[in-house]
Write a protein that holds these residues in place. Structure first.
Motif: not given
Length: 400
Positions: A296-297, A300-301, A382, A384-385
């Motif tokens: 999942a991470p 998200a990335e 943040d 993931n960004k």
């Protein structure tokens, strides 16, 4: 006394001379009638790769054959509920001797689904073994008993202070991290006291060295330096020089790579069968991303990775994704459906261990000179960004 006798018997059974030459194994698996193959997951680890076995049975029998480099090939068997909850999971060690694992037949007919399921789980927990070792009996059960009190304390404290633990500056978070650290200390105590046991070497590699954990910020875990020192101090020479021992050193070396150090060279095949070598891209920046479709991470990335790809030319920046997926058709479909139009490598154990990847996503930036310019542990808010990575790229590259 009972504990000492158990350890001695395990030492005799599993701690002979360790070799690392390529070997072959053959395993016959017998399962109860009525079991649903689609709810079974079977794979084995060669030491170099994880091989998924399609559960296609003939009269409830399946033969698994393959190669391995470690002292034993480890075969994993998992059984899931209809909604993919793990109902049973176990690992077995096999050698070059022909092995047989037989799960007892279930007396209840499969059409009586509830009763059958209960009896099936009893069957799965009591296999008859020929030339195969149940890893639970060979060390897992003993280790779990050794860790039980510390793990129970972590679970109880986590449940009682769940909200306050979310605050990274709270005393509860600090205490929770200390309790997690206590579990790691118990693991180290176990392998130290039982360093002659092959299980300890196997556990050291697969848990302390390799396994990634999702833990709160503030938990430091066990450092690479302390693991390296412990490995050199407690294990006998035959363990250090075994395939597993060499893999431990390799992974720890990868985990020790830091910003400014030369990146580890590698060659691998992409999903189309084309050879990819890091040295080919000298003079460009290389973004190396370890990920998986089930992570999942990682998903998200993905928008941040896509944004980076669209911002910079392939003349300046090469992106290479390395997937930990084992279902290649599913992986290829995901890549196509999500327009991941950059270099893609399937699961490559050598590359994973070279960079000491113990958790994903794991993102590395390699500069034009072949040195590490960034590791994603630099990200915090943040994450993931990937804001830190984006700032580094903005500083050194020109947007389209």
């Amino acid at each position: 006394m009972k504990k000492s006798l158990l350890l001695f018997s395990l030492f005799i059974l599993f701690c002979g001379n360790v070799v690392s030459a390529q070997k072959k194994f053959s395993l016959k698996l017998h399962v109860p009638s009525g079991i649903s193959p689609e709810r079974l997951e079977i794979f084995y680890n060669t030491g170099n790769s994880r091989v998924v076995v399609k559960p296609v049975f003939n009269n409830n029998k399946l033969t698994i054959a393959g190669e391995f480099y470690t002292k034993y090939a480890s075969v994993s068997i998992n059984y899931y509920s209809s909604d993919r909850e793990v109902l049973y999971g176990n690992d077995f060690w096999v050698t070059e001797k022909p092995a047989v694992i037989t799960f007892p037949e279930v007396a209840v007919p499969a059409k009586d689904s509830s009763a059958y399921e209960q009896q099936l789980l009893v069957s799965l927990r009591h296999p008859a073994l020929i030339n195969a070792g149940d890893i639970g009996r060979m060390g897992d059960d003993q280790l779990n008993n050794f860790l039980a009190a510390a793990r129970k304390e972590v679970a109880a404290y986590g449940a009682a202070h769940a909200e306050k633990i979310e605050d990274k500056d709270s005393e509860e978070r600090k205490m929770y991290c200390e309790k997690l650290q206590a579990v790691e200390s118990r693991k180290i105590q176990f392998v130290t006291e039982n360093s002659q046991l092959y299980y300890s070497l196997w556990f050291f590699l697969n848990d302390l060295v390799y396994a990634g954990q999702t833990v709160p910020e503030g938990y430091k875990g066990v450092t690479v330096d302390s693991l390296t020192s412990l490995f050199n101090r407690i294990f006998p020479d035959d363990a250090k020089n075994s395939f597993e021992g060499k893999m431990i050193r390799k992974v720890l070396k990868g985990r020790a790579l830091e910003k400014g150090a030369p990146a580890a060279s590698f060659s691998a095949l992409d999903l189309g069968g084309k050879k990819i070598s890091l040295h080919t891209y000298k003079g460009k920046y290389v973004l190396l991303v370890f990920w998986a479709t089930w992570c999942a991470p990682c998903i998200a990335e993905l928008p941040a990775i896509k944004e980076i790809r669209s911002t910079y030319s392939t003349d300046e920046l090469c992106i290479i994704s390395v997937s930990l997926d084992t279902d290649i058709p599913k992986l290829k479909k995901y890549i196509k459906d999500n327009n991941m139009n950059w270099l893609q490598i399937g699961r490559d154990e050598n590359l994973i261990s070279t960079y000491g990847v113990s958790g994903i996503p794991s993102v590395w930036l390699i500069d034009k000179e072949g040195k590490i310019a960034y590791k994603d542990k630099e990200e915090s808010a943040d994450y993931n960004k990937l804001p830190v990575l984006k700032n580094i790229l903005k500083e050194h590259l020109t947007a389209k």
